[in-house]
Motif scaffolding. Structure first.
Motif, PDB file in Angstrom:
ATOM      1  N   ASP A   1     -11.647  11.343  -5.838  1.00  0.00           N
ATOM      2  CA  ASP A   1     -12.045  10.045  -5.310  1.00  0.00           C
ATOM      3  C   ASP A   1     -13.260  10.096  -4.393  1.00  0.00           C
ATOM      4  O   ASP A   1     -13.793   9.063  -4.005  1.00  0.00           O
ATOM      5  CB  ASP A   1     -10.869   9.410  -4.546  1.00  0.00           C
ATOM      6  CG  ASP A   1      -9.753   8.988  -5.494  1.00  0.00           C
ATOM      7  OD1 ASP A   1     -10.058   8.782  -6.688  1.00  0.00           O
ATOM      8  OD2 ASP A   1      -8.605   8.861  -5.044  1.00  0.00           O
TER       9      ASP A   1
ATOM     10  N   ARG B   1       1.603   6.903  -6.856  1.00  0.00           N
ATOM     11  CA  ARG B   1       0.504   7.812  -7.179  1.00  0.00           C
ATOM     12  C   ARG B   1       0.905   9.266  -6.897  1.00  0.00           C
ATOM     13  O   ARG B   1       0.664  10.162  -7.708  1.00  0.00           O
ATOM     14  CB  ARG B   1      -0.742   7.457  -6.367  1.00  0.00           C
ATOM     15  CG  ARG B   1      -1.942   8.352  -6.691  1.00  0.00           C
ATOM     16  CD  ARG B   1      -2.975   8.291  -5.577  1.00  0.00           C
ATOM     17  NE  ARG B   1      -3.716   7.068  -5.578  1.00  0.00           N
ATOM     18  CZ  ARG B   1      -4.889   6.900  -6.210  1.00  0.00           C
ATOM     19  NH1 ARG B   1      -5.415   7.906  -6.885  1.00  0.00           N
ATOM     20  NH2 ARG B   1      -5.530   5.764  -6.143  1.00  0.00           N
ATOM     21  N   SER B   2       1.543   9.493  -5.746  1.00  0.00           N
ATOM     22  CA  SER B   2       1.963  10.845  -5.364  1.00  0.00           C
ATOM     23  C   SER B   2       3.000  11.401  -6.333  1.00  0.00           C
ATOM     24  O   SER B   2       2.933  12.573  -6.732  1.00  0.00           O
ATOM     25  CB  SER B   2       2.517  10.840  -3.941  1.00  0.00           C
ATOM     26  OG  SER B   2       2.984  12.107  -3.576  1.00  0.00           O
TER      27      SER B   2
ATOM     28  N   ALA C   1       0.821  -1.214   0.000  1.00  0.00           N
ATOM     29  CA  ALA C   1       0.000   0.000   0.000  1.00  0.00           C
ATOM     30  C   ALA C   1       0.854   1.263   0.000  1.00  0.00           C
ATOM     31  O   ALA C   1       0.524   2.246  -0.675  1.00  0.00           O
ATOM     32  CB  ALA C   1      -0.935  -0.006   1.209  1.00  0.00           C
ATOM     33  N   GLU C   2       1.958   1.251   0.743  1.00  0.00           N
ATOM     34  CA  GLU C   2       2.811   2.429   0.813  1.00  0.00           C
ATOM     35  C   GLU C   2       3.418   2.750  -0.549  1.00  0.00           C
ATOM     36  O   GLU C   2       3.523   3.916  -0.929  1.00  0.00           O
ATOM     37  CB  GLU C   2       3.915   2.232   1.852  1.00  0.00           C
ATOM     38  CG  GLU C   2       3.409   2.242   3.291  1.00  0.00           C
ATOM     39  CD  GLU C   2       4.540   2.131   4.294  1.00  0.00           C
ATOM     40  OE1 GLU C   2       5.721   2.122   3.869  1.00  0.00           O
ATOM     41  OE2 GLU C   2       4.242   2.046   5.505  1.00  0.00           O
TER      42      GLU C   2
ATOM     43  N   LEU D   1       2.157   1.921  -3.489  1.00  0.00           N
ATOM     44  CA  LEU D   1       1.087   2.396  -4.361  1.00  0.00           C
ATOM     45  C   LEU D   1       0.861   3.887  -4.182  1.00  0.00           C
ATOM     46  O   LEU D   1       0.757   4.637  -5.148  1.00  0.00           O
ATOM     47  CB  LEU D   1      -0.212   1.638  -4.074  1.00  0.00           C
ATOM     48  CG  LEU D   1      -0.279   0.176  -4.522  1.00  0.00           C
ATOM     49  CD1 LEU D   1      -1.572  -0.448  -4.038  1.00  0.00           C
ATOM     50  CD2 LEU D   1      -0.158   0.056  -6.028  1.00  0.00           C
ATOM     51  N   GLU D   2       0.792   4.304  -2.921  1.00  0.00           N
ATOM     52  CA  GLU D   2       0.557   5.721  -2.643  1.00  0.00           C
ATOM     53  C   GLU D   2       1.750   6.574  -3.044  1.00  0.00           C
ATOM     54  O   GLU D   2       1.589   7.708  -3.487  1.00  0.00           O
ATOM     55  CB  GLU D   2       0.221   5.921  -1.170  1.00  0.00           C
ATOM     56  CG  GLU D   2      -1.171   5.443  -0.802  1.00  0.00           C
ATOM     57  CD  GLU D   2      -2.244   6.001  -1.739  1.00  0.00           C
ATOM     58  OE1 GLU D   2      -2.291   7.238  -1.932  1.00  0.00           O
ATOM     59  OE2 GLU D   2      -3.016   5.208  -2.294  1.00  0.00           O
TER      60      GLU D   2
ATOM     61  N   GLU E   1       1.168  12.305  -9.542  1.00  0.00           N
ATOM     62  CA  GLU E   1       0.326  13.490  -9.343  1.00  0.00           C
ATOM     63  C   GLU E   1       1.173  14.759  -9.333  1.00  0.00           C
ATOM     64  O   GLU E   1       0.800  15.766  -9.923  1.00  0.00           O
ATOM     65  CB  GLU E   1      -0.450  13.363  -8.030  1.00  0.00           C
ATOM     66  CG  GLU E   1      -1.652  12.434  -8.111  1.00  0.00           C
ATOM     67  CD  GLU E   1      -2.381  12.322  -6.785  1.00  0.00           C
ATOM     68  OE1 GLU E   1      -1.807  12.739  -5.745  1.00  0.00           O
ATOM     69  OE2 GLU E   1      -3.514  11.806  -6.779  1.00  0.00           O
TER      70      GLU E   1
ATOM     71  N   THR F   1      -5.330   2.189  -8.442  1.00  0.00           N
ATOM     72  CA  THR F   1      -4.399   1.179  -7.932  1.00  0.00           C
ATOM     73  C   THR F   1      -5.106  -0.154  -7.750  1.00  0.00           C
ATOM     74  O   THR F   1      -6.323  -0.224  -7.571  1.00  0.00           O
ATOM     75  CB  THR F   1      -3.796   1.627  -6.592  1.00  0.00           C
ATOM     76  OG1 THR F   1      -4.839   1.790  -5.617  1.00  0.00           O
ATOM     77  CG2 THR F   1      -3.042   2.950  -6.744  1.00  0.00           C
TER      78      THR F   1
END
Length: 234
Positions: A189, A25-26, A18-19, A21-22, A29, A38
């Motif tokens: 989202d 994404r960051s 999860a970390e 993925l974020e 962005e 994701t």
């Protein structure tokens, strides 16, 4: 084609961390990319590829219900979207296997954030260089690069929200786009509660793109379902 337009391409990031993925994404962005989702498993990624239809997928090799190589092969049975492997497995054998399958690139963790964005940009430019950001409708044109509608030879500016809504409709041209999907495209989202605002934006968009906004032929309401954009000649 202007590179900025490619920042609206849909990117699917697949990893079970999860970390990470974020973080990815960051990174994207911050570099201006607009549309990312994701997935943490093979099954979730396959479902998203079929339903959301991303323009590029970033795959990890090690996943809880399979591996990225088999996921790649399954994706290839129904779409030819470009694929980048992003994985901790840096062995030559794995790298050669990924590239040998036909992946567009293979990056090893840890990686430089800017390098990831640059490689994605290269892949997108290579795969979508033939696209035109100008869309022909029955009574007007949409120039996504300039965020303008050209009607009766005059440019009409689009707001950021109008641009995002039209882009979501264009990406699914001829198909129904639900109200929830359009709200998500414009407001992110957490799109709930924006239905009335969406309707107001749709009215303003029709005033800009339609010859007769009260009798739209390009931006059609599908009662109870959503909206669809009809391109000229379609």
């Amino acid at each position: 084609m202007d590179y900025d337009y490619l920042k609206y391409k849909k990117i699917l990031i697949v990893d079970d961390e999860a970390e990470l993925l974020e973080m990815v994404r960051s990174i994207l962005e911050q570099d201006g990319f607009k549309a990312m989702k994701t997935a943490g498993t093979v099954s979730e990624a396959l479902q998203m590829c079929k339903e959301w239809k991303p323009d590029l997928a970033i795959l990890d090799v090690m996943l809880p219900d399979g591996n990225g190589f088999s996921l790649f092969e399954q994706i290839r049975t129904f779409t030819e979207i470009p694929i980048l492997f992003l994985t901790a497995r840096g062995e030559d054998e794995d790298r050669l296997r990924g590239l040998g399958l036909g992946a567009d690139d293979y990056m090893v963790k840890p990686f430089l954030p800017k390098e990831l964005s640059l490689r994605i940009g290269i892949i997108l430019r290579h795969n979508y260089k033939g696209e035109s950001p100008t869309v022909q409708l029955a009574g007007s044109q949409i120039d996504f690069d300039r965020a303008e509608v050209i009607k009766d030879h005059e440019p009409i500016s689009l707001t950021a929200k109008e641009h995002d809504i039209l882009l979501a409709l264009y990406r699914n041209a001829g198909r129904i786009v639900t109200i929830d999907q359009l709200c998500e495209a414009a407001w992110g989202d957490n799109p709930y509660g924006y239905e009335n605002s969406l309707m107001a934006h749709i009215r303003r968009i029709r005033e800009k793109i339609e010859t007769n906004p009260s009798k739209p032929v390009s931006l059609i309401t599908v009662k109870g379902l959503g909206y669809k954009l009809v391109l000229a000649g379609k």
